[in-house]
Design an enzyme around this catalytic site. Structure first.
Site, PDB file in Angstrom:
ATOM      1  N   THR A   1       1.003  -1.114  -0.096  1.00  0.00           N
ATOM      2  CA  THR A   1      -0.117   0.120  -0.114  1.00  0.00           C
ATOM      3  C   THR A   1       1.039   1.152   0.102  1.00  0.00           C
ATOM      4  O   THR A   1       1.945   1.451   0.709  1.00  0.00           O
ATOM      5  CB  THR A   1      -0.919   0.099   1.289  1.00  0.00           C
ATOM      6  OG1 THR A   1      -1.625   1.244   1.214  1.00  0.00           O
ATOM      7  CG2 THR A   1      -0.385  -0.186   2.607  1.00  0.00           C
TER       8      THR A   1
ATOM      9  N   GLU B   1      -5.223  -2.655   4.049  1.00  0.00           N
ATOM     10  CA  GLU B   1      -4.743  -3.362   5.242  1.00  0.00           C
ATOM     11  C   GLU B   1      -6.081  -4.020   5.889  1.00  0.00           C
ATOM     12  O   GLU B   1      -5.978  -4.629   6.933  1.00  0.00           O
ATOM     13  CB  GLU B   1      -4.531  -2.015   6.477  1.00  0.00           C
ATOM     14  CG  GLU B   1      -3.303  -1.682   5.915  1.00  0.00           C
ATOM     15  CD  GLU B   1      -3.212  -0.441   5.059  1.00  0.00           C
ATOM     16  OE1 GLU B   1      -4.016  -0.456   4.129  1.00  0.00           O
ATOM     17  OE2 GLU B   1      -2.330   0.446   5.218  1.00  0.00           O
TER      18      GLU B   1
ATOM     19  N   LYS C   1      -8.059  22.474   8.547  1.00  0.00           N
ATOM     20  CA  LYS C   1      -8.365  22.900   9.927  1.00  0.00           C
ATOM     21  C   LYS C   1      -8.470  24.398  10.016  1.00  0.00           C
ATOM     22  O   LYS C   1      -7.347  25.071   9.960  1.00  0.00           O
ATOM     23  CB  LYS C   1      -7.060  22.539  10.696  1.00  0.00           C
ATOM     24  CG  LYS C   1      -7.221  20.966  11.193  1.00  0.00           C
ATOM     25  CD  LYS C   1      -5.711  20.517  11.406  1.00  0.00           C
ATOM     26  CE  LYS C   1      -5.737  18.830  11.269  1.00  0.00           C
ATOM     27  NZ  LYS C   1      -5.114  18.250  10.037  1.00  0.00           N
TER      28      LYS C   1
ATOM     29  N   TRP D   1     -12.633  21.698  12.195  1.00  0.00           N
ATOM     30  CA  TRP D   1     -12.563  21.089  10.992  1.00  0.00           C
ATOM     31  C   TRP D   1     -13.426  21.119   9.968  1.00  0.00           C
ATOM     32  O   TRP D   1     -14.606  21.055  10.235  1.00  0.00           O
ATOM     33  CB  TRP D   1     -12.421  19.534  11.341  1.00  0.00           C
ATOM     34  CG  TRP D   1     -11.180  19.033  12.149  1.00  0.00           C
ATOM     35  CD1 TRP D   1     -10.444  19.856  12.648  1.00  0.00           C
ATOM     36  CD2 TRP D   1     -11.064  17.938  12.527  1.00  0.00           C
ATOM     37  NE1 TRP D   1      -9.488  19.034  13.333  1.00  0.00           N
ATOM     38  CE2 TRP D   1      -9.794  17.828  13.603  1.00  0.00           C
ATOM     39  CE3 TRP D   1     -11.544  16.530  12.606  1.00  0.00           C
ATOM     40  CZ2 TRP D   1      -9.034  16.747  13.949  1.00  0.00           C
ATOM     41  CZ3 TRP D   1     -10.887  15.414  12.993  1.00  0.00           C
ATOM     42  CH2 TRP D   1      -9.748  15.592  13.812  1.00  0.00           C
TER      43      TRP D   1
HETATM   44  P1  AMP Z   1      -6.405   1.452  -0.359  1.00  0.00           P
HETATM   45  O1  AMP Z   1      -5.574   0.921   0.606  1.00  0.00           O
HETATM   46  O2  AMP Z   1      -5.581   2.091  -1.501  1.00  0.00           O
HETATM   47  O3  AMP Z   1      -7.547   0.794  -0.894  1.00  0.00           O
HETATM   48  O4  AMP Z   1      -7.053   2.729   0.306  1.00  0.00           O
HETATM   49  C1  AMP Z   1      -7.904   2.834   1.497  1.00  0.00           C
HETATM   50  C2  AMP Z   1      -8.354   4.259   1.844  1.00  0.00           C
HETATM   51  O5  AMP Z   1      -9.284   4.596   0.714  1.00  0.00           O
HETATM   52  C3  AMP Z   1      -9.046   4.276   3.010  1.00  0.00           C
HETATM   53  O6  AMP Z   1      -8.371   4.346   4.188  1.00  0.00           O
HETATM   54  C4  AMP Z   1     -10.185   5.530   2.639  1.00  0.00           C
HETATM   55  O7  AMP Z   1      -9.186   6.763   2.974  1.00  0.00           O
HETATM   56  C5  AMP Z   1     -10.402   5.557   0.993  1.00  0.00           C
HETATM   57  N1  AMP Z   1     -11.620   4.858   1.077  1.00  0.00           N
HETATM   58  C6  AMP Z   1     -11.821   3.585   0.781  1.00  0.00           C
HETATM   59  N2  AMP Z   1     -13.208   3.408   0.399  1.00  0.00           N
HETATM   60  C7  AMP Z   1     -13.736   4.580   0.718  1.00  0.00           C
HETATM   61  C8  AMP Z   1     -14.959   5.163   0.667  1.00  0.00           C
HETATM   62  N3  AMP Z   1     -16.311   4.547   0.177  1.00  0.00           N
HETATM   63  N4  AMP Z   1     -15.393   6.434   0.898  1.00  0.00           N
HETATM   64  C9  AMP Z   1     -14.188   7.097   0.880  1.00  0.00           C
HETATM   65  N5  AMP Z   1     -12.938   6.798   1.096  1.00  0.00           N
HETATM   66  C10 AMP Z   1     -12.752   5.428   1.009  1.00  0.00           C
END
Ligand code: AMP
Length: 542
Positions: A185, A330, A439, A444
């Site tokens: 990641t 993760e 911020k 926020w």
């Molecule tokens: P990844 O590991 O590349 O899949 O990224 C994970 C991150 O994507 C999460 O920690 C969120 O910040 C973002 N994420 C995943 N699903 C959503 C969702 N439905 N809405 C907003 N953010 C999301």
């Protein structure tokens, strides 16, 4: 006193074995990177996965060795998943959209022994092969007749290797906690970190993925996981498809609405999943062509926030139920999903739509808690935002080779880096990434809420909000937009449009129009790059 039931290790080879025995004639359809389409059955697929395992053994791959794939969604990619993991090696799905330096870093860090790559990615790997320190064999995923001229040392043809085997192979049994897959990641700071899934975590995640309230997959489903197999295991769909006997359709290198729509119609797709950008493209395509969604009933959208206008249009105009899901590499990745629970059934359609815009309720197996900086749990009142913490059997414990040290906080909670609140019905809403929150004067502002509101403007194609230094308020929001072709919106017009959608003090201090927004390797808007682009910007009045 211990229970007296059988110790049946939860191994991913059980999925493909189950499919071959119980759904032998169910099809896997695959678009090929070298052109054309291929189809066969789960029974044939399992034989080929076994041949792949035999071929890997001949190449010297041993228990625990890493086998990297750099490939689009295809039947061959899936054979390698089952072949490599099934034999006890580790399938390392590499994201081809990463920068070359990141590819070198992660393949060396993983110490990949074999690299299986689509023909499309040969030039990419030729350019960096000199820096790859552990790869012993390059296998190009085509037949011998399609092998390209290449400088990759000793490059082998996947089809030739597999077809040389007899398939006379039994899946070995071993400890279910054995490593099964590896996915890096880049969501965290510093170098990419490896998340090392186990057979047990993937198996339990699949059982959950197949629950009635989750992705909507049953044995009669026809699934198109547009989400790539290198992005958090394609949200577990290939495993779930085999585990249920659903027909599986793989779109290869094609992500354009025309090809996807053709597959939806021709193959009778009922369930599909992808990030919002893919579905925004599809909506525009449907609106421009007047076509419908044929047999499609459910689409799962996740990876980034799904805009309300998109959820509404799919449901109202095309009769497709949208399940908004949240997860991360993760978390294997399913963490929460927005299917309707009994508590919200009696709400109005508008109220239900408000809830669908949230990221869903936690699935069985993923506990969620909203905490302040000191680790105190915050109320589930739908208003109080804090750090989104998760724990469960398919949530990461530590990164590969211990990078970043101990990840878990008191109570074994993993800090997702997302800021969220949870409402009285149990639906979680991401209000921001911790590092993207603006911020302003100690309060926020959610960049996600502002973006969602802005993208609903008919002249706006895509929107991103970043915090810019402000001498009085610390930070104020700058709205950066890509306009629809030939359209234009001024800052004043935009703020008038947003006025009844967000608090007055949230309104952006300025609007910048760009031709394109930067995206990360997993299709999310790269706020990091955007902040870099606007690092010298200052507000006119500031
Ligand atoms: P990844 O590991 O590349 O899949 O990224 C994970 C991150 O994507 C999460 O920690 C969120 O910040 C973002 N994420 C995943 N699903 C959503 C969702 N439905 N809405 C907003 N953010 C999301």
């Amino acid at each position: 006193m211990l229970g007296q039931m059988q110790d049946w290790p939860l191994l991913v080879s059980k999925f493909i074995e189950h499919a071959a025995i119980n759904h032998p004639k169910r099809e896997i359809v695959s678009m090929l990177p070298e052109g054309g389409q291929f189809r066969y059955t789960y029974a044939e697929h399992e034989v080929r996965a076994k041949k792949c395992a035999q071929a890997l053994q001949k190449l010297g791959v041993k228990f625990g060795d890493r086998v990297a794939t750099l490939a689009w969604n295809s039947h061959r990619h899936m054979e390698i998943w089952f072949g490599a993991s099934g034999m006890g090696a580790v399938t390392h799905t590499v994201n081809p959209r990463l920068f070359p330096e990141q590819l070198v870093y992660i393949m060396n860090h993983a110490e990949d022994k074999v690299l299986m790559l689509d023909i499309t990615f040969v030039p990419l790997i030729e350019a960096i092969a000199g820096h790859l320190t552990s790869i012993e064999h390059y296998v190009i995923m085509v037949g011998k007749d399609k092998m390209p001229e290449t400088s990759l040392k000793g490059a082998l043809s996947y089809e030739e290797l597999v077809e040389a085997e007899d398939g006379n192979y039994s899946w070995p049994e071993f400890d279910e906690n054995t490593a099964c897959g590896l996915c890096y990641t880049s969501g965290t700071t510093g170098n990419p970190k490896g998340v090392l899934y186990s057979h047990r975590s993937n198996f339990l995640h699949t059982l959950l993925a197949l629950a009635g309230d989750t992705l909507g997959i049953t044995s009669t489903s026809v699934i198109l996981p547009v989400v790539p197999m290198f992005h958090a295991n394609a949200w577990g769909i290939p495993f779930a498809a085999a585990g249920s006997g659903a027909k599986l359709v793989l779109n290869g290198p094609h992500h354009d609405p025309d090809t996807l729509h053709n597959l939806i119609v021709e193959e009778g797709i009922t369930v599909t999943a992808a990030v919002p950008t893919v579905w925004l493209g599809m909506l525009k395509y449907l609106q421009a062509t007047g076509k419908d969604m044929a047999k499609l009933t459910t689409v799962t959208i996740g990876g980034s926030a799904a805009p309300r206008s998109m959820i509404e249009a799919f449901q109202r105009d095309y009769g497709v139920r949208v399940n908004h899901a949240w997860g991360m590499t993760e978390t294997s990745p399913l963490g929460s999903l927005g299917s309707e629970n009994a508590a919200i059934q009696s709400l109005s359609e508008e109220e239900k739509l408000d809830i669908q815009c949230k990221q869903g309720r936690s699935v069985l197996g993923v506990e969620m808690s909203i905490q302040d900086d000191k680790g105190n749990a915050l109320p589930r009142d739908g208003k109080t935002s804090g750090r989104l913490m998760v724990r469960g059997p398919w949530v990461v414990e530590s990164y590969f080779r211990g990078e970043a040290g101990n990840l878990l906080e008191e109570g074994n909670w993993f800090d997702t880096g997302d800021v969220a609140c949870i409402d009285e019905y149990g639906y979680m809403q991401i209000t921001d990434r911790a590092k993207d929150v603006i911020k302003s004067g100690g309060e926020w502002i959610s960049s996600i809420d502002l973006e969602n509101a802005a993208v609903a403007h008919p002249k706006v194609a895509e929107a991103a909000v970043i915090g810019i230094f402000h001498p009085k308020w610390d930070e104020r929001p700058l709205l950066v937009v890509v306009m629809e072709e030939g359209q234009c919106v001024t800052h004043e017009e935009m703020n008038a449009f947003l006025a009844d959608k967000v608090a007055k003090w949230w309104l952006p201090d300025d609007l910048a129009v760009v031709t394109e927004l930067p995206h990360t390797a997993t299709g999310k808007i790269s706020k990091k790059t955007l902040r870099e682009t606007f690092k010298d910007y200052s507000f006119p009045e500031a």
